[in-house]
Enzyme design. Structure first.
Site, PDB file in Angstrom:
ATOM      1  N   GLY A  12       0.838  -1.205   0.000  1.00 32.64           N
ATOM      2  CA  GLY A  12       0.000   0.000   0.000  1.00 32.64           C
ATOM      3  C   GLY A  12       0.865   1.243   0.000  1.00 32.64           C
ATOM      4  O   GLY A  12       1.918   1.288  -0.649  1.00 32.64           O
ATOM      5  N   GLN A  13       0.415   2.244   0.749  1.00 32.84           N
ATOM      6  CA  GLN A  13       1.115   3.534   0.758  1.00 32.84           C
ATOM      7  C   GLN A  13       2.530   3.402   1.308  1.00 32.84           C
ATOM      8  O   GLN A  13       3.475   3.916   0.717  1.00 32.84           O
ATOM      9  CB  GLN A  13       0.349   4.524   1.654  1.00 32.84           C
ATOM     10  N   ILE A  14       2.665   2.734   2.461  1.00 31.09           N
ATOM     11  CA  ILE A  14       4.004   2.608   3.044  1.00 31.09           C
ATOM     12  C   ILE A  14       4.839   1.636   2.210  1.00 31.09           C
ATOM     13  O   ILE A  14       6.013   1.902   1.920  1.00 31.09           O
ATOM     14  CB  ILE A  14       3.949   2.148   4.521  1.00 31.09           C
ATOM     15  N   GLY A  15       4.227   0.521   1.797  1.00 28.97           N
ATOM     16  CA  GLY A  15       4.950  -0.486   1.013  1.00 28.97           C
ATOM     17  C   GLY A  15       5.581   0.118  -0.238  1.00 28.97           C
ATOM     18  O   GLY A  15       6.749  -0.140  -0.555  1.00 28.97           O
ATOM     19  N   ASP A  34       1.323  -8.597  -1.879  1.00 32.35           N
ATOM     20  CA  ASP A  34       0.031  -8.085  -1.382  1.00 32.35           C
ATOM     21  C   ASP A  34      -1.039  -9.114  -1.746  1.00 32.35           C
ATOM     22  O   ASP A  34      -0.829  -9.941  -2.639  1.00 32.35           O
ATOM     23  CB  ASP A  34      -0.301  -6.733  -2.030  1.00 32.35           C
ATOM     24  N   THR A 120       2.524  -2.665  10.980  1.00 31.32           N
ATOM     25  CA  THR A 120       1.055  -2.727  11.092  1.00 31.32           C
ATOM     26  C   THR A 120       0.577  -2.355  12.498  1.00 31.32           C
ATOM     27  O   THR A 120       1.134  -2.800  13.494  1.00 31.32           O
ATOM     28  CB  THR A 120       0.577  -4.159  10.735  1.00 31.32           C
ATOM     29  N   HIS A 176       3.498   2.994  20.985  1.00 33.19           N
ATOM     30  CA  HIS A 176       3.373   3.957  19.904  1.00 33.19           C
ATOM     31  C   HIS A 176       2.177   4.872  20.140  1.00 33.19           C
ATOM     32  O   HIS A 176       1.149   4.438  20.608  1.00 33.19           O
ATOM     33  CB  HIS A 176       3.186   3.172  18.598  1.00 33.19           C
TER      34      HIS A 176
HETATM   35  P1  A3D Z   1      -2.441   0.709   3.130  1.00 33.46           P
HETATM   36  O1  A3D Z   1      -2.072   1.695   2.066  1.00 33.46           O
HETATM   37  O2  A3D Z   1      -3.894   0.415   3.382  1.00 33.46           O
HETATM   38  O3  A3D Z   1      -1.684  -0.674   2.796  1.00 33.46           O
HETATM   39  C1  A3D Z   1      -1.951  -1.872   3.430  1.00 33.46           C
HETATM   40  C2  A3D Z   1      -1.849  -2.975   2.397  1.00 33.46           C
HETATM   41  O4  A3D Z   1      -2.003  -4.229   3.068  1.00 33.46           O
HETATM   42  C3  A3D Z   1      -2.934  -2.915   1.326  1.00 33.46           C
HETATM   43  O5  A3D Z   1      -2.327  -2.830   0.037  1.00 33.46           O
HETATM   44  C4  A3D Z   1      -3.703  -4.224   1.506  1.00 33.46           C
HETATM   45  O6  A3D Z   1      -4.158  -4.794   0.284  1.00 33.46           O
HETATM   46  C5  A3D Z   1      -2.645  -5.101   2.157  1.00 33.46           C
HETATM   47  N1  A3D Z   1      -3.197  -6.252   2.860  1.00 33.46           N
HETATM   48  C6  A3D Z   1      -4.358  -6.350   3.581  1.00 33.46           C
HETATM   49  N2  A3D Z   1      -4.503  -7.603   4.058  1.00 33.46           N
HETATM   50  C7  A3D Z   1      -3.398  -8.291   3.657  1.00 33.46           C
HETATM   51  C8  A3D Z   1      -2.971  -9.628   3.837  1.00 33.46           C
HETATM   52  N3  A3D Z   1      -3.705 -10.497   4.524  1.00 33.46           N
HETATM   53  N4  A3D Z   1      -1.797  -9.996   3.289  1.00 33.46           N
HETATM   54  C9  A3D Z   1      -1.039  -9.123   2.569  1.00 33.46           C
HETATM   55  N5  A3D Z   1      -1.405  -7.846   2.365  1.00 33.46           N
HETATM   56  C10 A3D Z   1      -2.569  -7.446   2.887  1.00 33.46           C
HETATM   57  O7  A3D Z   1      -1.833   1.137   4.521  1.00 33.46           O
HETATM   58  P2  A3D Z   1      -0.452   1.913   4.817  1.00 33.46           P
HETATM   59  O8  A3D Z   1       0.611   1.353   3.943  1.00 33.46           O
HETATM   60  O9  A3D Z   1      -0.710   3.386   4.828  1.00 33.46           O
HETATM   61  O10 A3D Z   1      -0.240   1.469   6.338  1.00 33.46           O
HETATM   62  C11 A3D Z   1       0.051   0.120   6.654  1.00 33.46           C
HETATM   63  C12 A3D Z   1      -0.048  -0.134   8.150  1.00 33.46           C
HETATM   64  O11 A3D Z   1       0.920   0.641   8.838  1.00 33.46           O
HETATM   65  C13 A3D Z   1      -1.395   0.225   8.791  1.00 33.46           C
HETATM   66  O12 A3D Z   1      -1.738  -0.785   9.739  1.00 33.46           O
HETATM   67  C14 A3D Z   1      -1.108   1.534   9.519  1.00 33.46           C
HETATM   68  O13 A3D Z   1      -1.968   1.737  10.617  1.00 33.46           O
HETATM   69  C15 A3D Z   1       0.314   1.272   9.969  1.00 33.46           C
HETATM   70  N6  A3D Z   1       1.100   2.458  10.332  1.00 33.46           N
HETATM   71  C16 A3D Z   1       1.880   2.351  11.437  1.00 33.46           C
HETATM   72  C17 A3D Z   1       2.669   3.416  11.815  1.00 33.46           C
HETATM   73  C18 A3D Z   1       3.545   3.287  13.018  1.00 33.46           C
HETATM   74  O14 A3D Z   1       4.262   4.205  13.354  1.00 33.46           O
HETATM   75  C19 A3D Z   1       3.524   2.064  13.794  1.00 33.46           C
HETATM   76  C20 A3D Z   1       2.654   4.609  11.081  1.00 33.46           C
HETATM   77  C21 A3D Z   1       1.844   4.686   9.957  1.00 33.46           C
HETATM   78  C22 A3D Z   1       1.066   3.586   9.577  1.00 33.46           C
END
Ligand code: A3D
Length: 320
Positions: A12-15, A34, A120, A176
């Site tokens: 997703g966004q972070i990935g 993903d 996550t 966190h």
């Molecule tokens: P997002 O862009 O929604 O990406 C998450 C990805 O995970 C999506 O592409 C989904 O398709 C994929 N996904 C869902 N289920 C599965 C699965 N079972 N197997 C594989 N992939 C799957 O989110 P993001 O990239 O913005 O954020 C990712 C996570 O980081 C979230 O849980 C946020 O809350 C967390 N986060 C944590 C911090 C910390 O400082 C700890 C900061 C910012 C975000």
């Protein structure tokens, strides 16, 4: 020497930002994974096409099957769903716990020698569950939160003092988010602790308190601005700093969510504390003596992580 292999579980966004940074810093080849079909393939192809322009050599590929992560040196996990309106904390926990179970099984089967960084949310509980699910040694499974929290603190302080971010260091502990504990007396500008800077008239205690508060709510501030997601540039940069310290055996001292085994009076749970990250993973926990308000804040933070862990145990008693 063969290139390192870095798997990103969640594209997703972070990935996506992680993959870009791995390329730009030439840390290794990247596998984006993903469950969404086409997303990891599309993002990795797009990023690969930026490599001739930016001049980096890395193989980037996308996958929907865990075989692709085989033999990875580093795995960064962002898979999961964000909390949506109407969703309770327990709903989110139960969904992301299932995701950690799947991801953990994939890592166990295909990359048992990797260094694993979990991002996550809710972070401290998810990294704990992921370690149980993958069964890797606890020193090889860490959570990213403290580097981000301290980067936010450092940025706000540098802005306040109008000095380079490079010369500001910060020390944060705890879980966190809102319960994190910034240790003001161990945070410095060029080695000068913040309380001394207050005495020197550089700022006031009231401003430091405001900055601490803004740091604690740093994630929510960005969510409110973006409206459709949460922070991703700084979280990705923070996880990359951890991965780089491992891959290059830099032995950086970074605040990470790590498995504590008696340190800080905490046993068998993940909490944010400063650690040395090197080629063996978490090589040392930096344990300082806490007193007064700092101890109170740390205990409160630990209690909130215990609350999350208890909720997880109810949802997945077999795993935890
Ligand atoms: P997002 O862009 O929604 O990406 C998450 C990805 O995970 C999506 O592409 C989904 O398709 C994929 N996904 C869902 N289920 C599965 C699965 N079972 N197997 C594989 N992939 C799957 O989110 P993001 O990239 O913005 O954020 C990712 C996570 O980081 C979230 O849980 C946020 O809350 C967390 N986060 C944590 C911090 C910390 O400082 C700890 C900061 C910012 C975000």
């Amino acid at each position: 020497m063969a290139r390192n292999k870095i798997a990103l579980i969640g594209s997703g966004q972070i990935g996506g930002t992680l993959a870009h940074l791995v390329g730009l810093k030439e840390l290794g080849d990247v596998v984006m994974f993903d469950i969404a079909e086409g997303i990891p393939q599309g993002k990795s192809l797009d990023l690969a096409q930026s490599s001739p322009v930016d001049g980096f050599d890395a193989k980037l590929s996308g996958a929907n099957s865990y075989e692709a992560i085989e033999g990875s040196d580093v795995i960064i996990v962002t898979a999961g769903v964000p909390r949506k309106p109407g969703m309770s904390r327990d709903d989110l926990l139960s969904i992301n716990l299932k995701v950690m179970e799947q991801v953990g099984a994939g890592i166990k089967k295909y990359a048992p020698n990797a260094f694993v960084i979990c991002i996550t949310n809710p972070l401290d509980a998810m990294v704990w569950a992921l370690q149980k699910a993958c069964g890797l040694p606890a020193n090889k499974v860490v959570g990213m939160a403290g580097v981000l929290d301290s980067a936010r603190f450092r940025y706000f302080l540098a802005d306040e003092f109008n000095v380079s971010v490079e010369d500001v260091t910060a020390f944060v502990l705890g879980g966190h988010g809102d319960t994190m504990v910034p240790l003001v007396k161990y945070s410095t500008v060029a080695g000068i602790p913040l309380p001394d800077l207050v005495k020197m008239g550089w700022t006031s205690q009231a401003r430091i308190d405001e900055i601490v508060d803004r740091t604690r709510n740093g994630g929510a501030e960005i969510v409110n601005l973006l409206k459709t997601g949460s922070a991703f540039y700084a979280p990705a940069a923070s996880a990359i700093a951890m991965a780089e310290s491992y891959l290059k055996d830099k032995k950086r001292v970074l605040p990470c969510a790590v498995h504590l085994n008696g340190e800080y009076g905490v046993k068998d749970m993940y909490v944010g504390v400063p650690v040395v990250i090197g080629a063996k993973g978490v090589e040392r926990v930096v344990e300082i003596e806490l007193a007064g308000k700092d101890k109170e804040g740390f205990d409160k933070s630990v209690a909130s992580v215990v609350g999350l862990m208890d909720a997880c145990k109810k949802i997945a008693p077999d795993l935890l």
